[in-house]
Design a protein around this motif. Structure first.
Motif, mmCIF file in Angstrom:
data_model
loop_
_atom_site.group_PDB
_atom_site.id
_atom_site.type_symbol
_atom_site.label_atom_id
_atom_site.label_comp_id
_atom_site.label_asym_id
_atom_site.label_seq_id
_atom_site.Cartn_x
_atom_site.Cartn_y
_atom_site.Cartn_z
ATOM 1 N N LEU A 130 11.574 9.226 -8.038
ATOM 2 C CA LEU A 130 10.992 8.819 -6.754
ATOM 3 C C LEU A 130 9.485 9.058 -6.767
ATOM 4 O O LEU A 130 8.707 8.219 -6.293
ATOM 5 C CB LEU A 130 11.666 9.564 -5.603
ATOM 6 C CG LEU A 130 11.167 9.237 -4.187
ATOM 7 C CD1 LEU A 130 11.260 7.742 -3.888
ATOM 8 C CD2 LEU A 130 11.964 10.046 -3.161
ATOM 9 N N ALA A 131 9.048 10.167 -7.329
ATOM 10 C CA ALA A 131 7.610 10.469 -7.417
ATOM 11 C C ALA A 131 6.875 9.414 -8.235
ATOM 12 O O ALA A 131 5.752 9.021 -7.876
ATOM 13 C CB ALA A 131 7.399 11.859 -8.016
ATOM 14 N N ALA A 132 7.480 8.938 -9.299
ATOM 15 C CA ALA A 132 6.844 7.902 -10.120
ATOM 16 C C ALA A 132 6.663 6.611 -9.319
ATOM 17 O O ALA A 132 5.613 5.961 -9.403
ATOM 18 C CB ALA A 132 7.663 7.645 -11.383
ATOM 19 N N ALA A 133 7.665 6.258 -8.527
ATOM 20 C CA ALA A 133 7.549 5.055 -7.692
ATOM 21 C C ALA A 133 6.495 5.253 -6.602
ATOM 22 O O ALA A 133 5.729 4.326 -6.296
ATOM 23 C CB ALA A 133 8.903 4.703 -7.086
ATOM 24 N N ILE A 134 6.436 6.445 -6.027
ATOM 25 C CA ILE A 134 5.417 6.735 -5.009
ATOM 26 C C ILE A 134 4.027 6.643 -5.626
ATOM 27 O O ILE A 134 3.109 6.036 -5.047
ATOM 28 C CB ILE A 134 5.660 8.118 -4.371
ATOM 29 C CG1 ILE A 134 6.916 8.087 -3.506
ATOM 30 C CG2 ILE A 134 4.450 8.555 -3.540
ATOM 31 C CD1 ILE A 134 7.394 9.457 -3.033
ATOM 32 N N ALA A 135 3.843 7.229 -6.800
ATOM 33 C CA ALA A 135 2.541 7.178 -7.479
ATOM 34 C C ALA A 135 2.129 5.732 -7.754
ATOM 35 O O ALA A 135 0.963 5.358 -7.556
ATOM 36 C CB ALA A 135 2.587 7.986 -8.773
ATOM 37 N N ALA A 136 3.072 4.919 -8.185
ATOM 38 C CA ALA A 136 2.772 3.513 -8.451
ATOM 39 C C ALA A 136 2.385 2.792 -7.156
ATOM 40 O O ALA A 136 1.451 1.988 -7.145
ATOM 41 C CB ALA A 136 3.970 2.833 -9.114
ATOM 42 N N ALA A 137 3.098 3.093 -6.064
ATOM 43 C CA ALA A 137 2.769 2.477 -4.771
ATOM 44 C C ALA A 137 1.399 2.929 -4.278
ATOM 45 O O ALA A 137 0.656 2.138 -3.684
ATOM 46 C CB ALA A 137 3.853 2.809 -3.749
ATOM 47 N N GLN A 138 1.046 4.177 -4.534
ATOM 48 C CA GLN A 138 -0.292 4.657 -4.176
ATOM 49 C C GLN A 138 -1.356 3.921 -4.995
ATOM 50 O O GLN A 138 -2.367 3.475 -4.454
ATOM 51 C CB GLN A 138 -0.396 6.170 -4.411
ATOM 52 C CG GLN A 138 0.361 7.004 -3.411
ATOM 53 C CD GLN A 138 0.388 8.475 -3.786
ATOM 54 O OE1 GLN A 138 0.394 8.842 -4.962
ATOM 55 N NE2 GLN A 138 0.411 9.348 -2.773
ATOM 56 N N THR A 139 -1.123 3.784 -6.275
ATOM 57 C CA THR A 139 -2.064 3.107 -7.167
ATOM 58 C C THR A 139 -2.277 1.650 -6.744
ATOM 59 O O THR A 139 -3.401 1.140 -6.784
ATOM 60 C CB THR A 139 -1.568 3.166 -8.626
ATOM 61 O OG1 THR A 139 -1.486 4.536 -9.014
ATOM 62 C CG2 THR A 139 -2.489 2.416 -9.572
ATOM 63 N N GLU A 140 -1.207 0.998 -6.330
ATOM 64 C CA GLU A 140 -1.295 -0.413 -5.930
ATOM 65 C C GLU A 140 -1.757 -0.573 -4.479
ATOM 66 O O GLU A 140 -1.849 -1.698 -3.983
ATOM 67 C CB GLU A 140 0.046 -1.103 -6.158
ATOM 68 C CG GLU A 140 0.353 -1.233 -7.636
ATOM 69 C CD GLU A 140 1.549 -2.117 -7.936
ATOM 70 O OE1 GLU A 140 1.959 -2.924 -7.065
ATOM 71 O OE2 GLU A 140 2.066 -2.005 -9.060
ATOM 72 N N GLY A 141 -2.012 0.529 -3.793
ATOM 73 C CA GLY A 141 -2.495 0.460 -2.419
ATOM 74 C C GLY A 141 -1.434 0.181 -1.376
ATOM 75 O O GLY A 141 -1.743 -0.112 -0.220
ATOM 76 N N GLU A 142 -0.165 0.286 -1.753
ATOM 77 C CA GLU A 142 0.920 0.059 -0.798
ATOM 78 C C GLU A 142 1.145 1.274 0.099
ATOM 79 O O GLU A 142 1.709 1.152 1.175
ATOM 80 C CB GLU A 142 2.223 -0.256 -1.533
ATOM 81 C CG GLU A 142 2.213 -1.566 -2.266
ATOM 82 C CD GLU A 142 3.544 -1.821 -2.945
ATOM 83 O OE1 GLU A 142 4.120 -2.891 -2.698
ATOM 84 O OE2 GLU A 142 4.013 -0.952 -3.714
ATOM 85 N N ILE A 143 0.765 2.436 -0.385
ATOM 86 C CA ILE A 143 0.896 3.678 0.374
ATOM 87 C C ILE A 143 -0.487 4.299 0.471
ATOM 88 O O ILE A 143 -1.112 4.618 -0.549
ATOM 89 C CB ILE A 143 1.879 4.660 -0.311
ATOM 90 C CG1 ILE A 143 3.288 4.075 -0.368
ATOM 91 C CG2 ILE A 143 1.885 6.000 0.421
ATOM 92 C CD1 ILE A 143 4.278 4.931 -1.142
ATOM 93 N N ALA A 144 -0.955 4.464 1.703
ATOM 94 C CA ALA A 144 -2.289 5.046 1.918
ATOM 95 C C ALA A 144 -2.255 6.569 1.778
ATOM 96 O O ALA A 144 -3.264 7.177 1.425
ATOM 97 C CB ALA A 144 -2.812 4.655 3.295
#
Length: 189
Positions: A130-144
């Protein structure tokens, strides 16, 4: 004795442990429900504890970590698909079973270090994915939210386990809906 017999014993044990708990499920309960002689149990498993370790591994496969890793959706889409899936898992049995990992987290520390360790390993693996998916979403700007992905993932999983336990208590989806709303609007915003 066949591998089918071993799988039947493990599958039956998973079902009974999930429904009734470790303490309330005996070897005789498992062998009767599986339709095998008690000797078959000891042919494949050293103990009830060893079987419980196996059932945690079987249950882990039902969590569908692959939803967090598929390239077919954006990282946030993968997280949403995974959270949707696990909340539907909790709902599938009319909120009567909860999550085996959460159930064993509460029951096993006083009973079995081996089962407790495998549950912790499973929760750590889940947190890492889950952390890896969160990190990817942060990198792509999906999660501020720029908080540490590992910490966010651990919090989400702990919150999920609490919501599932509460849904089990109330036989209601309301705690899970509150969990999802908070995760999407406050944590993964």
């Amino acid at each position: 004795m066949s591998t089918d017999t071993k799988e039947r014993i493990a599958s039956t044990a998973l079902d009974l442990f999930h429904a009734n708990g470790y303490s309330a499920t005996g070897v005789l309960d498992i062998t009767r429900a599986a339709g095998v002689p008690k000797g078959s149990f000891y042919h494949f498993f050293e103990s009830k504890e060893a079987l419980a370790v196996e059932t945690v591994r079987l249950y882990e496969a039902t969590i569908k970590y692959e939803l967090l890793e598929t390239a077919q959706a954006s990282p946030l889409g993968r997280i949403r698909a995974h959270l949707s899936y696990i909340t539907k898992m909790a709902e599938a049995e009319n909120f009567q079973r909860g999550c085996l990992l959460g159930n064993f987290s509460n029951e096993m520390p006083s009973q079995s270090a081996a089962v407790t360790a495998v549950v912790e390993q499973s929760l750590e693996l889940w947190t890492d994915k889950l952390a890896a998916a969160i990190a990817a979403a942060q990198t792509e700007g999906e999660i501020a939210n720029r908080s540490d992905p590992q910490r966010l993932a651990g919090f989400i999983i702990a919150s999920f386990e609490g919501a599932v336990a509460r849904s089990k208590l109330t036989r209601s989806r309301t705690p899970l809906d509150g969990f999802l709303e908070t995760v999407y609007s406050d944590i993964l915003a």
